[in-house]
Design an enzyme around this catalytic site. Structure first.
Site, PDB file in Angstrom:
ATOM      1  N   CYS A  15      -4.464   5.238 -10.118  1.00  0.00           N
ATOM      2  CA  CYS A  15      -5.108   4.605  -8.958  1.00  0.00           C
ATOM      3  C   CYS A  15      -4.856   5.361  -7.662  1.00  0.00           C
ATOM      4  O   CYS A  15      -3.723   5.751  -7.377  1.00  0.00           O
ATOM      5  CB  CYS A  15      -4.598   3.164  -8.832  1.00  0.00           C
ATOM      6  SG  CYS A  15      -5.168   2.333  -7.337  1.00  0.00           S
TER       7      CYS A  15
ATOM      8  N   CYS B  21      -0.112   0.490  -1.751  1.00  0.00           N
ATOM      9  CA  CYS B  21       0.288  -0.424  -2.826  1.00  0.00           C
ATOM     10  C   CYS B  21       1.545   0.117  -3.471  1.00  0.00           C
ATOM     11  O   CYS B  21       1.670   1.312  -3.692  1.00  0.00           O
ATOM     12  CB  CYS B  21      -0.829  -0.536  -3.866  1.00  0.00           C
ATOM     13  SG  CYS B  21      -0.444  -1.698  -5.197  1.00  0.00           S
TER      14      CYS B  21
ATOM     15  N   GLU C 150      -9.935  -0.149   3.600  1.00  0.00           N
ATOM     16  CA  GLU C 150     -11.320  -0.079   3.132  1.00  0.00           C
ATOM     17  C   GLU C 150     -11.853  -1.443   2.741  1.00  0.00           C
ATOM     18  O   GLU C 150     -11.126  -2.269   2.207  1.00  0.00           O
ATOM     19  CB  GLU C 150     -11.368   0.729   1.830  1.00  0.00           C
ATOM     20  CG  GLU C 150     -11.236   2.186   1.997  1.00  0.00           C
ATOM     21  CD  GLU C 150     -11.173   2.859   0.632  1.00  0.00           C
ATOM     22  OE1 GLU C 150     -10.564   3.918   0.564  1.00  0.00           O
ATOM     23  OE2 GLU C 150     -11.710   2.308  -0.346  1.00  0.00           O
TER      24      GLU C 150
ATOM     25  N   CYS D 288       0.272   2.288 -10.096  1.00  0.00           N
ATOM     26  CA  CYS D 288      -0.402   2.575 -11.366  1.00  0.00           C
ATOM     27  C   CYS D 288      -0.786   4.062 -11.365  1.00  0.00           C
ATOM     28  O   CYS D 288      -1.201   4.594 -10.338  1.00  0.00           O
ATOM     29  CB  CYS D 288      -1.638   1.703 -11.517  1.00  0.00           C
ATOM     30  SG  CYS D 288      -1.228  -0.045 -11.443  1.00  0.00           S
TER      31      CYS D 288
ATOM     32  N   SER E 286      -5.479  -7.128 -14.578  1.00  0.00           N
ATOM     33  CA  SER E 286      -5.629  -5.721 -14.939  1.00  0.00           C
ATOM     34  C   SER E 286      -4.732  -5.449 -16.135  1.00  0.00           C
ATOM     35  O   SER E 286      -3.543  -5.230 -15.992  1.00  0.00           O
ATOM     36  CB  SER E 286      -5.219  -4.841 -13.761  1.00  0.00           C
ATOM     37  OG  SER E 286      -6.143  -4.993 -12.715  1.00  0.00           O
TER      38      SER E 286
ATOM     39  N   CYS F  74     -11.637   2.026  -5.475  1.00  0.00           N
ATOM     40  CA  CYS F  74     -10.679   1.539  -4.488  1.00  0.00           C
ATOM     41  C   CYS F  74      -9.747   2.632  -4.008  1.00  0.00           C
ATOM     42  O   CYS F  74      -9.159   3.350  -4.791  1.00  0.00           O
ATOM     43  CB  CYS F  74      -9.851   0.419  -5.102  1.00  0.00           C
ATOM     44  SG  CYS F  74     -10.855  -0.996  -5.487  1.00  0.00           S
TER      45      CYS F  74
ATOM     46  N   CYS G  35     -15.576  -6.636  -1.415  1.00  0.00           N
ATOM     47  CA  CYS G  35     -14.265  -6.306  -1.988  1.00  0.00           C
ATOM     48  C   CYS G  35     -13.294  -6.081  -0.833  1.00  0.00           C
ATOM     49  O   CYS G  35     -13.520  -5.201  -0.003  1.00  0.00           O
ATOM     50  CB  CYS G  35     -14.413  -5.051  -2.846  1.00  0.00           C
ATOM     51  SG  CYS G  35     -12.864  -4.450  -3.544  1.00  0.00           S
TER      52      CYS G  35
HETATM   53  N1  SAH Z   1      -3.937  -4.458  -7.389  1.00  0.00           N
HETATM   54  C1  SAH Z   1      -4.874  -5.285  -8.044  1.00  0.00           C
HETATM   55  C2  SAH Z   1      -6.219  -5.340  -7.363  1.00  0.00           C
HETATM   56  C3  SAH Z   1      -6.745  -4.043  -6.825  1.00  0.00           C
HETATM   57  S1  SAH Z   1      -7.214  -2.828  -7.994  1.00  0.00           S
HETATM   58  C4  SAH Z   1      -5.022  -4.865  -9.483  1.00  0.00           C
HETATM   59  O1  SAH Z   1      -4.562  -3.795  -9.850  1.00  0.00           O
HETATM   60  O2  SAH Z   1      -5.582  -5.629 -10.248  1.00  0.00           O
HETATM   61  C5  SAH Z   1      -8.722  -3.496  -8.644  1.00  0.00           C
HETATM   62  C6  SAH Z   1      -9.150  -2.893  -9.966  1.00  0.00           C
HETATM   63  O3  SAH Z   1      -9.600  -1.542  -9.785  1.00  0.00           O
HETATM   64  C7  SAH Z   1      -8.017  -2.850 -10.974  1.00  0.00           C
HETATM   65  O4  SAH Z   1      -8.408  -3.365 -12.213  1.00  0.00           O
HETATM   66  C8  SAH Z   1      -7.725  -1.383 -11.043  1.00  0.00           C
HETATM   67  O5  SAH Z   1      -7.150  -1.065 -12.245  1.00  0.00           O
HETATM   68  C9  SAH Z   1      -9.085  -0.760 -10.824  1.00  0.00           C
HETATM   69  N2  SAH Z   1      -9.007   0.669 -10.466  1.00  0.00           N
HETATM   70  C10 SAH Z   1      -8.080   1.293  -9.718  1.00  0.00           C
HETATM   71  N3  SAH Z   1      -8.323   2.618  -9.643  1.00  0.00           N
HETATM   72  C11 SAH Z   1      -9.445   2.828 -10.368  1.00  0.00           C
HETATM   73  C12 SAH Z   1     -10.206   3.999 -10.674  1.00  0.00           C
HETATM   74  N4  SAH Z   1      -9.855   5.196 -10.236  1.00  0.00           N
HETATM   75  N5  SAH Z   1     -11.305   3.860 -11.459  1.00  0.00           N
HETATM   76  C13 SAH Z   1     -11.670   2.625 -11.902  1.00  0.00           C
HETATM   77  N6  SAH Z   1     -11.006   1.497 -11.635  1.00  0.00           N
HETATM   78  C14 SAH Z   1      -9.895   1.593 -10.883  1.00  0.00           C
HETATM   79 FE1  SF4 Z   2      -1.927  -1.199  -6.846  1.00  0.00          FE
HETATM   80 FE2  SF4 Z   2      -3.959  -2.283  -8.242  1.00  0.00          FE
HETATM   81 FE3  SF4 Z   2      -3.912   0.363  -7.653  1.00  0.00          FE
HETATM   82 FE4  SF4 Z   2      -2.205  -0.623  -9.432  1.00  0.00          FE
HETATM   83  S1  SF4 Z   2      -4.448  -0.581  -9.603  1.00  0.00           S
HETATM   84  S2  SF4 Z   2      -1.696   0.829  -7.784  1.00  0.00           S
HETATM   85  S3  SF4 Z   2      -1.754  -2.611  -8.564  1.00  0.00           S
HETATM   86  S4  SF4 Z   2      -4.077  -1.332  -6.216  1.00  0.00           S
END
Ligand code: SAH
Ligand code: SF4
Length: 350
Positions: free
Chosen positions: A119, A112, A92, A116, A219, A341, A105
């Site tokens: 996510c 990944c 994406e 987390c 993050s 994301c 973005c």
């Molecule tokens: N892996 C890296 C970059 C990609 S995620 C990282 O984790 O920093 C980019 C941002 O989107 C991160 O801060 C992540 O915590 C946030 N994110 C992921 N899933 C989300 C969701 N469901 N709602 C809001 N933010 C989210």
């Molecule tokens: Fe990966 Fe970032 Fe999603 Fe965590 S928040 S699972 S590091 S993409």
């Protein structure tokens, strides 16, 4: 030998390749110009480049590999692209409109591995890293969409915040940054680029050492190890103390402001005590810290999390402010098109 994406090469790598293949050095400049300024899609369109060089390029490189599967436009102008890679994997890319410019973005990995718990990207484990060229091509595809509109709009900002952990694909991400930043090419200023990491501390040292002027976002999501480990498994390998050591090194080397991302999860990390703890954690570099409070975007598969209530977000914001920590709330864009994301991709796959 398999062909390679021309977008994989930095300007220096392209120059070396051209010279190694018996062509004159200035050809690299011409080819670079055709790719990134005139944005041609075929080598044959490079009119001032000699036939022999074009033939060599065609034999060894391709320009296109991403196919646009879906393009969704939101009411607020956000556009989400779903691209198919040459091997069939889906990624994406999101274009967002801000008053300061157009920001893209990008995705850096297929899935990944950081996992987390909130996510959508982390639901699908990583199947591979993206090449530098595949990351660059996301920008080129979005720019091509803008070029087609004919309004002269340019991608001015980049956030490396799509699917994947950029520091788990460090070298390709760095090449990507050098390519888009090149002032003879796309010329997207490093200060307009932000790389977000879940906190791979050892790579934060490496990032600082590159000397690149791009912005770093961390993050953080929780101010203590117990809570952070619950939300982000990566905290076991790189607990907050290790992360903060790396951050202090980064600050010493660069003197650049760091953005902390803090996702607001109802009744999990959104109480006043966490706001106070977070302020304490950042207090020794508060002049170089900015906290982005991110209202959680509900992910179907993670129904144990809810978005914090607006009044809790406001209170968190106020507490940080009173403690002298600069912060703001990032209300999402493209809420009507699954802009969080990994959401569009995970829907397509499931
Ligand atoms: N892996 C890296 C970059 C990609 S995620 C990282 O984790 O920093 C980019 C941002 O989107 C991160 O801060 C992540 O915590 C946030 N994110 C992921 N899933 C989300 C969701 N469901 N709602 C809001 N933010 C989210
Ligand atoms: Fe990966 Fe970032 Fe999603 Fe965590 S928040 S699972 S590091 S993409």
């Amino acid at each position: 030998m398999d062909k390679q994406s021309i977008y994989d090469l930095t300007f220096d790598q392209l120059t070396d390749w051209i010279v190694d293949h018996g062509q004159q050095r200035f050809r690299a400049q011409q080819v670079w110009d055709w790719i990134y300024k005139k944005r041609v899609t075929q080598f044959l369109q490079m009119k001032n480049v000699n036939k022999e060089c074009i033939h060599l390029l065609e034999k060894n490189f391709y320009i296109h590999s991403l196919e646009e599967e879906i393009k969704q436009e939101s009411r607020d102008g956000t556009i989400k692209f779903l691209f198919k890679l040459a091997d069939g994997n889906l990624i994406e890319t999101v274009l967002m409109r801000f008053n300061y410019g157009l920001s893209v973005c990008v995705t850096t990995q297929v899935g990944c591995n950081i996992g987390c718990t909130f996510c959508a990207s982390g639901l699908l484990t990583k199947s591979r890293d993206l090449s530098a060229g595949e990351i660059v091509e996301q920008i080129m595809k979005v720019q091509a969409h803008l070029d087609e509109q004919g309004k002269g709009e340019r991608v001015s900002h980049i956030v490396v915040m799509g699917i994947g952990e950029p520091f788990d694909n460090f070298n390709n991400v760095m090449d990507f940054l050098y390519i888009v930043n090149d002032d003879q090419g796309l010329n997207i200023g490093a200060r307009h680029i932000t790389v977000s990491t879940s906190g791979l501390a050892h790579k934060i040292y490496d990032f600082a050492d590159t000397g690149i002027q791009a912005n770093l976002a961390i993050s953080i999501h929780a101010p203590n190890n117990e809570l952070r480990t619950k939300i982000m498994k990566i905290n076991r390998a790189f607990p907050i103390e290790k992360l903060m050591e790396a951050i202090h090194y980064y600050l010493e080397q660069t003197n650049r402001r760091i953005t902390y991302e803090y996702i607001m999860l109802k009744d999990v990390n959104d109480h006043q005590k966490e706001a106070l703890q977070l302020a304490e954690l950042l207090s020794d570099h508060r002049h170089l810290a900015y906290v982005n409070l991110i209202p959680y975007n509900a992910v179907d598969e993670h129904d144990h999390y809810k978005r914090s209530e607006t009044k809790s977000i406001q209170a968190f914001h106020e507490t940080l402010k009173q403690q002298g920590i600069n912060n703001g709330v990032r209300w999402e864009q493209g809420a009507d098109i699954d802009a969080a994301c990994g959401q569009l991709r995970s829907k397509q796959i499931s």
